[in-house]
Structure formats: C-alpha cells, structure tokens
Design an enzyme around this catalytic site. Structure first.
Site, mmCIF file in Angstrom:
data_model
loop_
_atom_site.group_PDB
_atom_site.id
_atom_site.type_symbol
_atom_site.label_atom_id
_atom_site.label_comp_id
_atom_site.label_asym_id
_atom_site.label_seq_id
_atom_site.Cartn_x
_atom_site.Cartn_y
_atom_site.Cartn_z
ATOM 1 N N CYS A 176 0.926 -1.212 -0.121
ATOM 2 C CA CYS A 176 0.133 -0.130 0.124
ATOM 3 C C CYS A 176 0.824 1.399 -0.088
ATOM 4 O O CYS A 176 0.557 2.232 -0.897
ATOM 5 C CB CYS A 176 -0.998 0.109 1.297
ATOM 6 S SG CYS A 176 -0.777 -1.127 2.459
ATOM 7 N N ARG A 196 7.565 -10.627 5.664
ATOM 8 C CA ARG A 196 7.278 -10.155 7.090
ATOM 9 C C ARG A 196 7.876 -10.850 8.017
ATOM 10 O O ARG A 196 7.894 -12.183 7.823
ATOM 11 C CB ARG A 196 5.625 -10.190 7.174
ATOM 12 C CG ARG A 196 5.051 -9.242 6.373
ATOM 13 C CD ARG A 196 3.356 -9.399 6.634
ATOM 14 N NE ARG A 196 2.869 -8.460 5.831
ATOM 15 C CZ ARG A 196 1.483 -8.449 5.441
ATOM 16 N NH1 ARG A 196 0.674 -9.098 6.350
ATOM 17 N NH2 ARG A 196 0.877 -7.852 4.525
ATOM 18 N N GLN A 237 0.971 -11.339 -2.614
ATOM 19 C CA GLN A 237 -0.484 -11.197 -2.591
ATOM 20 C C GLN A 237 -1.105 -10.627 -3.946
ATOM 21 O O GLN A 237 -0.410 -10.163 -4.776
ATOM 22 C CB GLN A 237 -0.973 -9.945 -1.550
ATOM 23 C CG GLN A 237 -0.637 -10.129 -0.241
ATOM 24 C CD GLN A 237 -0.960 -9.136 0.781
ATOM 25 O OE1 GLN A 237 -0.717 -7.723 0.578
ATOM 26 N NE2 GLN A 237 -1.413 -9.369 2.000
ATOM 27 N N ASP A 283 -2.726 -8.229 -4.495
ATOM 28 C CA ASP A 283 -2.909 -6.975 -3.907
ATOM 29 C C ASP A 283 -3.546 -5.989 -4.648
ATOM 30 O O ASP A 283 -3.251 -5.796 -5.739
ATOM 31 C CB ASP A 283 -1.754 -6.647 -3.218
ATOM 32 C CG ASP A 283 -1.884 -5.632 -1.879
ATOM 33 O OD1 ASP A 283 -3.177 -5.442 -1.402
ATOM 34 O OD2 ASP A 283 -0.861 -5.088 -1.534
ATOM 35 N N HIS A 339 -4.894 -1.407 -4.790
ATOM 36 C CA HIS A 339 -5.553 -0.433 -4.064
ATOM 37 C C HIS A 339 -6.286 0.547 -4.920
ATOM 38 O O HIS A 339 -5.689 0.791 -6.159
ATOM 39 C CB HIS A 339 -4.319 0.495 -3.189
ATOM 40 C CG HIS A 339 -3.689 -0.403 -2.284
ATOM 41 N ND1 HIS A 339 -2.545 -1.257 -2.507
ATOM 42 C CD2 HIS A 339 -4.233 -0.657 -0.960
ATOM 43 C CE1 HIS A 339 -2.434 -1.830 -1.420
ATOM 44 N NE2 HIS A 339 -3.189 -1.774 -0.443
ATOM 45 N N LYS A 370 -14.815 -2.598 7.113
ATOM 46 C CA LYS A 370 -14.435 -3.478 6.025
ATOM 47 C C LYS A 370 -15.497 -4.565 6.018
ATOM 48 O O LYS A 370 -16.377 -4.893 6.639
ATOM 49 C CB LYS A 370 -13.000 -3.956 6.597
ATOM 50 C CG LYS A 370 -13.104 -4.706 7.843
ATOM 51 C CD LYS A 370 -11.822 -5.235 8.403
ATOM 52 C CE LYS A 370 -12.054 -6.203 9.615
ATOM 53 N NZ LYS A 370 -10.892 -6.887 9.819
ATOM 54 N N HIS A 410 -8.572 -1.003 0.032
ATOM 55 C CA HIS A 410 -7.621 -2.055 0.212
ATOM 56 C C HIS A 410 -8.368 -3.545 -0.116
ATOM 57 O O HIS A 410 -9.307 -3.564 0.419
ATOM 58 C CB HIS A 410 -6.929 -2.280 1.513
ATOM 59 C CG HIS A 410 -6.292 -1.239 1.955
ATOM 60 N ND1 HIS A 410 -4.699 -1.167 2.125
ATOM 61 C CD2 HIS A 410 -6.747 -0.071 2.418
ATOM 62 C CE1 HIS A 410 -4.581 -0.019 2.720
ATOM 63 N NE2 HIS A 410 -5.651 0.628 3.066
#
Length: 650
Positions: A349, A378, A396, A398, A400, A479, A525
């Site tokens: 992000c 991580r 991911q 992922d 945005h 969310k 997200h």
RNA sequence: GCCGACAUAGCUCAGCUGGUAGAGCAACUGAUUCGUAAUCAGUAGGUCCCCAGUUCAAUUCUGGGUGUCGGCUCCA
C-alpha cells in the site's frame, strides 16, 4: 400468586404444572419419557438452563436433546469440569483456571510447575472416562460473592480468586457453583444432568498458554480434548481428522512436486516447476480479471528507505515484523539500528500511495486502481510459521483503489462480483462479514455513516448474505471480510475489502474536483486470494491435490501400452503441447496398469492411452482422473475436449 | 518469541536397558512389450539434523543450537 404455571412449548401448545416442578420432571411427566431421556439441557424463555431448574413462572420451554449441537457444546464443557477434577485428584497442588468448550472440543488451563507429559495425558484421559462412568450429578448452587471468595481462598485457587474478584468488581452479587462429587467450580452453566451423560472423552494435546492470553502473564498448561455422546461419533471424528491429514498441503505439496522448504530459509517456499505453473496460472487469471475491471498492474520497489514507513506509520507499530537492511555506506561506528535505514516491504500500500501522489490527479481519472503481485516479506515470529499458510515471504493479489466517496458503492459492488466469480470457479462457498466502526476510530460520524452505508448498500445490491460485526472495523475505516468453506467443511478467512480514510491523510493524497478545488480521495484495500501461498495451501487441501483441468500443472499424461507405440505417442504429446496444453509423456517399459496408477497418484486430470488401436485410428483413448474411460476418439476431438473443459473461468 | 513434542535412505517407518544401522516404496541397471490403479531380478543409496560433553565406545545419555509439528501471542 397461583400455584400453577403455564408452560408454552415450541409448537405453541401449552401445558400446566405445579409451580416449582423441575424441568426434567415436567418433561418426563407431561411430554414423554423418550424426550426426557434424550434431554441434556433446556431453554426457558430462550435462556439456557439445567434440567434441574424449577419452573417458577409462566415460560416458554425448549428441550435441548443430545441431537442438538448445543447439547454437545454443553457436554464438552461438562467434560472439561470432569477432567479438571481428575487432574486435581491425580496431581495435587495443580490449580485450575478456566476450561471452556471450543469448536470441536474443549480445553482446560492449569497452573502447575511441570508440564504434563503424553503419559500424563493418557492417565488423565483414562481417569476422566472412569469419572464419567461414576455418573455423578451436576449440582447447581448460588452463593454470595463473599462466600465464593472464601471458598476459593480456602481451596488455595489463586486464579479462581482473581476471577471472582473481577466478577465482583463488575457488580455481580451472586455466583453459581457447580459440583460433581466432591469437586466444585464456579460457572455460568448450564451443565448436563450428570457426568454419565457426557459420553466418551478423548484428550488430544497439551500446550502452553498464557494466562488471559497475555505474553506478560505466567504460562499455563493447557490440555485440549474433545468428547462425543457415542463411541461411533468419536470414531467418525477421528476419520474426518484422518481425511484432513491426507489432504494436508504440507504432505501433498512436496509429493505432487509443487513446493518444498529448506531449513536455510524458514518460512519461505521453494516453488518447484509444477507449483510455479500453478502460481502463474493463478496470477495470470487474476491479471485478466483485474485488467477487465479497469486495474493497472504495477510493480514497485521491494526495498525502501525507512522514511516511507515513517510516513505510513509502519515504522512505529510494525517495525518488529519488518526485515531491516543495513546500508553499508553508513558509518560503521553507529549502532546497528541506526545503520538499518532500509526495509524490505511487508505490504504494497505505501508504495502505491507514492505512485498516486507522483502526479496531480483529476476527478476524471478516478477510480485509479493499482494491482501488484510483488514479493513481500514479514518477519513473523519463528513459532508461528506453518507450511504455506504462515510464511515470511509471500505474494498477494493486492490492489489499492483511489476513488471519490461517491464512487464507493459502485466499486464495492464490482469487487463483490469479482470475489464471487473467483470463489465460484474454485467451488468454494463463502459468507461475508461486515465490520462497522470501532470505539477508537478516526474521522467523524458523518463520514463513517456514509462509508458504512456504502459498503452495506453494495452488499445488499449484490444480494449477498452477511453477518454484521459491530465495532470490528479497522480504526481507519469499515471493512468486509469473506470466509470460505472448503470441501471438508473448514472455514478460512480470505478476501477483504477495507475502506481507508487514514492513508490519504498521511500521504496527503488529493485530486482536483470539477469545482477546481482539491479533494481527499478514499482508498480501498482489496485482495481476493489473500496471498498466493495461503490460497494455494487452501486450494491444495480443498481439491485434495486434484486440481481442476484449468489449474492442473499437468493436464494430460500420454501413456503407451508398449514401446511399439512411442512414435504416435510422441506425436500426440507434441500436438497437445502445440495447442498450449500441459502434457507429459510416459514411455517407460512399465505395464499399462502401473502407468495409469502412477498418473492417478499424481492426480493428473487425463491419462491418454496410446496402443495398437489408437495408432491405427490416429486417435487417443483418454481416461479421466478417477477412472472414467472415454473410449477411443480422434486426436482432434480430444484437443477440442481439453479446450472446452480447460477454459479459464475468469 | 513463549510452552511442549519430534528429527534414522528421496518417501513411510523398524532399530529392547550405549557396542558405528535395516525393511517396503521410489531411484538406477537388466530382462519383459504387456490394454485402464503396482511385471520380475539385481544394484546403489545413510556425517542416524548440527556442535560440544560424559564414556574404552554415542543414532542411543547430558547440554547448547537449528528445523518441523501442536498450541499461546500474532496474522495474508
């Protein structure tokens, strides 16, 4: 006050009984001996109670029998009590704490010097089942807080004393005790009628657990177990466990040539050729889906200066999860921490926000959607790593989305549709959870009102059932989370759609509106797979390694009846490969049966048999995974079949 | 990270109370040329996770490490 009370049953019928009649007696005398025998607990006006409770008013009564899952939950709590009593008998000096029912069983946390050994566990299990056989009734008693405190102080139960004090501090005046035999614990209840009704107890494992879940507190010894009303149900449970064990991606992955691990890289997978194929198939499918929906695929740096993490807030709260990197050009005399000026990215992000902010944005551009499948790191605590479901390096799907508030409904609606497409393609059923504003939150109520209404509106518009989780949203926005259920009934939280009002503030993101003024966009997200690693773990277990044709790393294996047919087999394989299918050729001198067995064990969707008949007909005889023989067909017919059945669903 | 358990051939596992290791499958070689879930025979394969210590002698006992598993905490 009348001496007679009226009892309303679930079918609406009413019966009368003398005031004070125990539920158990009422059921036996007024309804039937059969029901009385099957009854475990009851509900009075919806409230769960023991069967020994008196009918002291006009009430609605529901009898909860052993066929009701609720009864099993109570029985397992009963089992936890009995087990705790056995532990204290066998291991004097052990203190009790708490012991609830959980999904699939129960646990009880004990405070004692030495951990329990597997031999202890066997002994406790045996003792528990023996105590059950004694069939002692559970007796309920209400006492004042002072009496309770005195009781547990006298018993030397420090943890219990602490809990009693907490409960008293919350204003409770009385406490309910439950006894069986000479053992006593306090507990809200309800409990079953007697220990003999619990059934069979099986203890599964011991583990350390922090008192009240806080690492700063002492470590307790937790014993996990489960119970069933019958031996038969216990055996079925064991069979289900065995089935799950067979599907374990940690076993199947290496066996099917998907991935493996090495001690030199804990928490980071080696993707073998077949696993890499799968990884790319999933990634490419997600690329198509996002492109179709107006996303831009971007890649951003993997290594960033810590200033980015300071801006995003990760440096403060998330640093211990980040892999920091020493900059060799910094002064060697500085402390290590000061020389770590960079970090591998743990999420995408912040870098997407940078991209957004690199240009002046117009309302005409919105929504801007960035999709990234980069590698993330991580630094998860070593003890938490587990197969592919919990790793240190992963990717991911992922994305945005930067948009104006007015665009949220339409965007979320589109997202929910995309999620539906993906999960349906996998045969995963799912449910949604909608989490609303927490107590500690950012932004004003009007903004939250709009944000929650937008998410809810989108869910309603798609007609998706969802559970509301009040107060469980992130502090920066509400969310939606999606729980999928796999083929053996296990639940996994996967997709997430989060509204974020904080990031645009921190990164000072703006766009120019049609009023020529600057406005704040909102960020969404979203991830659908979550991470490729975890999603592939779930898919492997969901399909038990038998991936659908479009995902199968090898779609067909050509096997020869004998090596006289190798030429045609090679032609067949080449033709299929030319069509873009993933094919293997087995021309070893094994017998056909052995080759078929091998292809089955590798879970390959089609085994294509080539022998005399096929050479003559210039055809193939495909056999589906599982055994269905499709008989001899022209090669082109099989190509067509693969093309049709192997189409990518999204 | 914390608590506990475990670590023997590529895989699944044997290996009483210390005397330097075995099976099945897989692999390799040869024979076999076979029609829908295992053809036969042979060969090779091990720093018994790593490092110390005890001992005449350690896969076995002790300590430390690493990894994995089950939990706690955390979470995609």
């Amino acid at each position: 006050m009348s001496d007679i009370v009226t009892v309303t049953l679930p079918d609406g019928s009413q019966k009368e009984a003398p005031r004070g009649t125990r539920v158990a007696d009422f059921v036996r005398e007024k309804i039937g001996a059969g029901l009385a025998k099957a009854a475990y607990v009851a509900r009075l006006d919806g409230e769960p109670v023991d069967l020994s409770r008196p009918l002291d008013r006009d009430v609605r009564l529901e009898v909860v029998t052993t066929r009701n899952p609720e009864a099993l939950t109570v029985a397992r709590h009963d089992a936890a009590h009995v087990m705790a009593s056995v532990v204290q008998k066998l291991y004097p000096g052990t203190q009790v704490t708490i012991g609830p029912s959980i999904e699939d069983g129960f646990y009880y946390d004990f405070a004692r010097e030495n951990p329990f050994t597997p031999e202890d566990l066997e002994r406790i299990e045996k003792g528990t089942n023996e105590a059950i056989a004694l069939d002692q009734p559970f007796l309920r008693e209400e006492v004042s807080m002072a009496e309770a405190l005195a009781l547990f102080e006298r018993l030397g139960e420090g943890y219990k004393v602490e809990i009693v004090k907490d409960i008293a501090a919350r204003g409770a005046k009385t406490l309910t005790l439950y006894r069986h035999g000479d053992w006593v614990d306090f507990c809200l209840g309800p409990h079953g009628p007697s220990t003999g009704r619990i059934g069979v107890v099986k203890l599964t494992s011991v583990a350390g657990a922090y008192w009240r879940g806080d690492p700063k507190n002492p470590m307790l010894q937790r014993i996990y177990g489960t119970s069933f009303f019958s031996k038969k149900e216990l055996d079925e449970w064991a069979t289900r466990l065995e089935e799950a064990r067979k599907r374990d991606h940690r076993k199947l992955g290496p066996a099917l040539g998907l991935f493996t691990f090495h001690p030199y890289a804990p928490g980071a997978a080696f993707w073998l050729d077949k696993g890499t194929t799968l990884y790319h198939l999933l990634g490419d499918a997600m690329r198509r889906l996002t492109r179709k929906n107006g996303y831009l695929e971007v890649k951003t740096p993997l290594l960033f200066n810590k200033k980015l993490w300071e801006t995003s807030g990760h440096w403060g709260k998330y640093r211990e999860n980040m892999f920091l990197v020493v900059d060799s050009e910094t002064d060697e005399k500085l402390p290590l921490e000061d020389r770590c000026t960079q970090s591998l990215k743990p999420m995408n992000c912040p870098s997407h926000h940078l991209l957004y902010a690199m240009q002046k944005r117009s309302y005409r551009e919105l929504p801007i959607r960035y999709h990234t499948q980069d590698v993330l790191h991580r630094n998860e605590a070593s003890g938490t790593l587990s197969g592919l479901t919990r790793v240190r390096q992963f990717q991911q799907d992922d994305a945005h989305i930067y948009l104006a508030e007015s665009q949220i409904v339409e965007e979320v609606r589109s997202l929910v549709r995309q999620i539906d497409v993906v999960y349906k393609a996998m045969g995963l059923s799912y449910t949604a959870k909608f989490s609303t504003r927490p107590e500690v939150k950012l932004g004003d109520d009007a903004t939250w009102d709009r944000a929650e209404a937008a998410l809810k509106g989108a869910l309603d518009a798609v007609g998706l059932p969802y559970e509301v989780k009040p107060g469980e949203g992130a502090f920066y926005g509400p969310k939606i989370d999606f729980d999928v259920t796999d083929s053996i009934g296990r639940k996994w939280q996967l997709a997430t759609i989060q509204l974020d009002y904080l990031a645009p503030e921190r990164f000072d993101l703006t766009y120019v509106g049609d009023d020529n003024a600057e406005h704040r966009p909102v960020v969404i997200h979203r991830a659908i797979y979550g991470s490729f690693e975890r999603f592939l773990a779930i898919l492997t277990e969901h399909f038990a390694g038998a991936f659908p044709l479009w995902l199968a790393p090898v779609q067909a294996r050509v096997v020869t009846v004998s090596d006289r047919f190798n030429d045609w087999a090679a032609e067949v394989a080449a033709r299929l490969e030319a069509e873009g299918f993933r094919v293997e050729l087995d021309h070893t001198s094994e017998k056909l049966g052995a080759k078929i067995r091998d292809a089955q064990l590798q879970k390959i969707p089609f085994t294509v048999v080539v022998g005399e008949k096929e050479v003559e007909a210039r055809g193939v005889s495909p056999r589906r995974r599982g055994g269905e023989d499709l008989k001899t067909m022209p090669l082109e017919a099989f190509v067509e079949l693969l093309r049709k059945e192997g189409a990518t669903p999204y």
